[in-house]
Structure formats: C-alpha cells, structure tokens
Design a protein around this motif. Sequence first.
Motif, mmCIF file in Angstrom:
data_model
loop_
_atom_site.group_PDB
_atom_site.id
_atom_site.type_symbol
_atom_site.label_atom_id
_atom_site.label_comp_id
_atom_site.label_asym_id
_atom_site.label_seq_id
_atom_site.Cartn_x
_atom_site.Cartn_y
_atom_site.Cartn_z
ATOM 1 N N TYR A 78 0.841 -1.201 0.000
ATOM 2 C CA TYR A 78 0.000 0.000 0.000
ATOM 3 C C TYR A 78 0.878 1.254 0.000
ATOM 4 C CZ TYR A 78 -3.784 3.179 1.270
ATOM 5 O OH TYR A 78 -4.682 4.209 1.286
ATOM 6 N N ALA A 79 1.929 1.253 0.827
ATOM 7 C CA ALA A 79 2.843 2.401 0.875
ATOM 8 C C ALA A 79 3.525 2.596 -0.480
ATOM 9 C CB ALA A 79 3.882 2.205 1.976
ATOM 10 N N GLU A 80 3.918 1.504 -1.122
ATOM 11 C CA GLU A 80 4.558 1.596 -2.435
ATOM 12 C C GLU A 80 3.609 2.163 -3.489
ATOM 13 O OE1 GLU A 80 5.959 -2.388 -3.137
ATOM 14 O OE2 GLU A 80 7.695 -2.119 -1.812
ATOM 15 N N ILE A 81 2.350 1.769 -3.429
ATOM 16 C CA ILE A 81 1.357 2.305 -4.365
ATOM 17 C C ILE A 81 1.189 3.806 -4.144
ATOM 18 C CG2 ILE A 81 -1.112 2.312 -4.953
ATOM 19 C CD1 ILE A 81 -1.018 -0.780 -4.327
ATOM 20 N N LEU A 82 1.080 4.200 -2.887
ATOM 21 C CA LEU A 82 0.952 5.626 -2.575
ATOM 22 C C LEU A 82 2.171 6.404 -3.083
ATOM 23 C CD1 LEU A 82 -0.456 5.431 1.049
ATOM 24 C CD2 LEU A 82 -1.660 6.318 -0.963
ATOM 25 N N GLU A 83 3.361 5.883 -2.827
ATOM 26 C CA GLU A 83 4.586 6.554 -3.291
ATOM 27 C C GLU A 83 4.603 6.674 -4.811
ATOM 28 O OE1 GLU A 83 7.440 5.167 0.404
ATOM 29 O OE2 GLU A 83 7.323 3.921 -1.394
ATOM 30 N N PHE A 84 4.196 5.610 -5.495
ATOM 31 C CA PHE A 84 4.148 5.634 -6.955
ATOM 32 C C PHE A 84 3.210 6.746 -7.440
ATOM 33 C CE2 PHE A 84 1.662 4.462 -10.705
ATOM 34 C CZ PHE A 84 2.655 4.447 -11.669
ATOM 35 N N TYR A 107 -1.116 15.860 4.090
ATOM 36 C CA TYR A 107 -1.654 14.594 4.604
ATOM 37 C C TYR A 107 -1.355 13.447 3.632
ATOM 38 C CZ TYR A 107 -4.979 10.962 5.822
ATOM 39 O OH TYR A 107 -5.542 9.750 6.134
ATOM 40 N N VAL A 108 -1.700 13.634 2.366
ATOM 41 C CA VAL A 108 -1.517 12.578 1.365
ATOM 42 C C VAL A 108 -0.029 12.254 1.192
ATOM 43 C CG1 VAL A 108 -1.774 11.997 -1.093
ATOM 44 C CG2 VAL A 108 -3.663 13.063 0.150
ATOM 45 N N CYS A 109 0.799 13.264 1.073
ATOM 46 C CA CYS A 109 2.235 13.027 0.858
ATOM 47 C C CYS A 109 2.904 12.452 2.107
ATOM 48 C CB CYS A 109 2.923 14.314 0.427
ATOM 49 S SG CYS A 109 2.439 14.845 -1.239
ATOM 50 N N GLY A 110 2.296 12.632 3.265
ATOM 51 C CA GLY A 110 2.842 12.084 4.504
ATOM 52 C C GLY A 110 2.359 10.684 4.826
ATOM 53 N N LEU A 111 1.434 10.156 4.023
ATOM 54 C CA LEU A 111 0.886 8.825 4.307
ATOM 55 C C LEU A 111 1.889 7.680 4.186
ATOM 56 C CD1 LEU A 111 -2.718 8.835 2.851
ATOM 57 C CD2 LEU A 111 -2.036 8.431 5.204
ATOM 58 N N PRO A 112 2.706 7.608 3.143
ATOM 59 C CA PRO A 112 3.599 6.445 3.027
ATOM 60 C C PRO A 112 4.451 6.163 4.275
ATOM 61 C CG PRO A 112 3.542 7.611 0.959
ATOM 62 C CD PRO A 112 2.798 8.470 1.953
ATOM 63 N N PRO A 113 5.099 7.168 4.871
ATOM 64 C CA PRO A 113 5.881 6.859 6.073
ATOM 65 C C PRO A 113 5.006 6.355 7.237
ATOM 66 C CG PRO A 113 6.427 9.057 5.262
ATOM 67 C CD PRO A 113 5.279 8.555 4.447
ATOM 68 N N ARG A 114 3.805 6.899 7.360
ATOM 69 C CA ARG A 114 2.900 6.444 8.428
ATOM 70 C C ARG A 114 2.451 5.010 8.187
ATOM 71 N NH1 ARG A 114 0.797 11.760 7.895
ATOM 72 N NH2 ARG A 114 -1.155 11.032 7.030
ATOM 73 N N VAL A 115 2.177 4.673 6.929
ATOM 74 C CA VAL A 115 1.767 3.310 6.595
ATOM 75 C C VAL A 115 2.916 2.339 6.871
ATOM 76 C CG1 VAL A 115 1.098 1.782 4.693
ATOM 77 C CG2 VAL A 115 -0.005 4.009 4.947
ATOM 78 N N ARG A 116 4.128 2.745 6.581
ATOM 79 C CA ARG A 116 5.294 1.888 6.825
ATOM 80 C C ARG A 116 5.476 1.619 8.328
ATOM 81 N NH1 ARG A 116 7.882 0.574 2.341
ATOM 82 N NH2 ARG A 116 7.737 1.922 0.528
ATOM 83 N N LYS A 117 5.128 2.582 9.155
ATOM 84 C CA LYS A 117 5.183 2.357 10.608
ATOM 85 C C LYS A 117 4.180 1.295 11.025
ATOM 86 C CE LYS A 117 6.864 6.863 12.083
ATOM 87 N NZ LYS A 117 6.538 8.107 12.786
ATOM 88 N N LEU A 118 3.012 1.301 10.391
ATOM 89 C CA LEU A 118 1.998 0.286 10.689
ATOM 90 C C LEU A 118 2.498 -1.109 10.342
ATOM 91 C CD1 LEU A 118 -1.260 1.970 9.352
ATOM 92 C CD2 LEU A 118 -0.573 1.661 11.729
ATOM 93 N N GLU A 119 3.317 -1.195 9.304
ATOM 94 C CA GLU A 119 3.844 -2.493 8.887
ATOM 95 C C GLU A 119 4.659 -3.124 10.009
ATOM 96 O OE1 GLU A 119 6.430 -4.521 5.280
ATOM 97 O OE2 GLU A 119 6.474 -2.360 5.530
ATOM 98 N N SER A 120 5.482 -2.326 10.671
ATOM 99 C CA SER A 120 6.296 -2.890 11.750
ATOM 100 C C SER A 120 5.421 -3.321 12.923
ATOM 101 C CB SER A 120 7.360 -1.890 12.207
ATOM 102 O OG SER A 120 6.761 -0.726 12.732
#
Length: 142
Positions: A78-84, A107-120
Amino acid sequence: MCGTIAADEKRHEQYAYTRIIEKLLEVDPNATLLAIADMVKKKIIMPMHLMYDGQDPNIFENFSTIIEWQGVYTSRHYAEILEFLITRWELEKLEGLIDEARRAHDYVCGLPPRVRKLESKAKKIEPRQVKFSWIFNKQVTA
C-alpha cells in the motif's frame, strides 16, 4: 483467472486512477487534492469486504490477515502504491494551493511513512488459527 484480474486492475490503474487524476490536477489541483485526501481518509474499500461464506461473519477480516501474513498484499505494498502515485502525479511539486488543499497535500504526501510504521506493528501481532469453509474447514495460520 488471476492473470485476467491482474490485467483488468492494471487497466484501471493506468486509465482511471492515474490519467484521470493527472487531468483533474491540471484543471483544479485544489479540489482534486481535497478529493484525494477525503477518499484516502474514508479508506478505499475493496468489494471483497462483502464476501461471506454463510458461516464465518469475520471471513474478510480473517482472509485479510492471512494475505498480510503471507506477504500477498501488505501495508508495504500500500505504501509503495501511494509513493508511486505521489511521484506519478508530481504532488510534491504542486504550488499555489489554498490552505485547505495544502493541508490535504501534506496529509496525502505524509501517508507512506505512516503506513510503513503500521507495517512494523503488524508484524508483532500473534498468529492464530482460522478455518475456511471453501478449503474444507482446513485450519490456516493467520
């Protein structure tokens, strides 16, 4: 069957999601960013959330947990899709936005790092056994 579904999803991504939003960003970047942020905040619901086998009321939740654990579709994806999409739509380069659209942009541009935190955090969840009716009630680790 999976190849057909994947090809169909790729067409959606190329034509509906990517190109339409590109054009909307050209026409009205403020409204488009507000719409993107609103859609993401409300969560993108897949039609599969309606699946029901007549037995397990939590079948989608259980299935989602398994595909996450197996690495089929994870928060990393999901984070990769957002970054793309952020890169493809050049959201970082947008200028002259009104305040509300600027907040949506951040908010939108800050989502990938937040999603990556959820992964851990997701990796810390203890596995459990779940039965699926369509595989003869075989227990699967979720």
